[in-house]
Write an enzyme that holds these catalytic residues in place. Structure first.
Site: not given
Length: 267
Positions: A48, A73, A87, A152, A178
């Protein structure tokens, strides 16, 4: 050169409470400032917030000298995105919108090299292995990775026990916003029904021997979740802190100016 130890994963394993802050301003300078504030972990958000792989990399580099552990996230739990993040040196992932045990298992597989998983082998090009300067990185990397899945939705809560039981999942994080929407309570993450569902969920996760976490900017609600057994709690967001502090400062001076007696005439 040694593989960096995942202090966050160790703390969760030992059951030590870890308090974090959402870093959503997508700027390495800001995230470095936050890393000096004393939080146990910082969430670099790609779901977000306007982050990408390069801005995430810059923030990882900015906080590397500090004690706050970076958790990242991605915009979704996708093996290709996970590969890129691992990576560049991400060691703890918070993977959103996990609704089933199968999705959780796929998430774990994306973090493991074959034959245990499907992570692509490209460590010679990667910051994660310090460009092959960490001996035996391919065989030791998984031990320092922490995989947290985000539950969520109502469906995710119904499958919570099976999700928490997946081997390789280190923790489950509850998303109140959520979840409240999925429960028909859009915009009411602090509703008593949402809080009750999360508290029960925390108990299930802890019962499975995994760590439980949640976003709870309200101090009272955060305390409620900690009492229920949550071991990692995000207690605020950088956007919220800055927005609120700026508005409070502006309002305080406008109030002072309105209360002041106007000076008549002159300059």
């Amino acid at each position: 050169m040694s593989l960096p130890q995942n202090t966050f994963k160790r703390a969760l394993t030992e059951g030590r409470p870890q308090f974090g802050l959402w870093a959503a301003l997508a700027d390495a300078y800001v995230t470095e400032l936050l890393a000096t504030a004393g939080f146990d972990w910082l969430l670099i958000d790609n779901e977000h917030a306007p982050n990408d792989v390069r801005s995430t990399l810059a923030q990882l580099q900015a906080v590397a000298a500090y004690a706050s552990h970076p958790v990242v996230r991605p915009v979704r739990s996708d093996s290709a995105l996970i590969k890129q993040l691992l990576d560049i040196g991400v060691q703890t992932l918070l993977l959103p919108m996990i609704d089933t045990a199968e999705q959780a298992a796929d998430a774990v597989a994306a973090t493991r090299y074959p034959p245990q998983g499907i992570r692509g082998v490209g460590s010679a090009l990667a910051r994660a292995s310090r460009w092959n300067r960490i001996p035996d990185y391919l065989h030791t990397a998984a031990a320092e990775l922490c995989v947290v899945v985000q539950v969520e939705t109502v469906q995710g809560m119904e499958n919570l026990s099976a999700i928490a039981a997946v081997d390789g999942i280190d923790g489950v994080f509850f998303g109140p916003s959520d979840l409240s929407a999925s429960m028909g309570l859009l915009g009411k993450p602090g509703d008593a029904g949402v809080r009750d569902a999360i508290c029960k969920g925390i108990g299930k996760v802890r019962g499975a021997g995994k760590a439980a976490g949640v976003l709870a900017p309200d101090p009272g609600i955060a305390a409620e979740y900690v009492a229920a057994g949550a071991t990692f709690v995000a207690v605020g967001t950088d956007t919220g802190l800055l927005s609120r502090a700026a508005a409070d400062l502006a309002a305080a001076y406008k109030k002072t100016a309105c209360a002041a007696t106007p000076v008549k005439g002159g300059y």
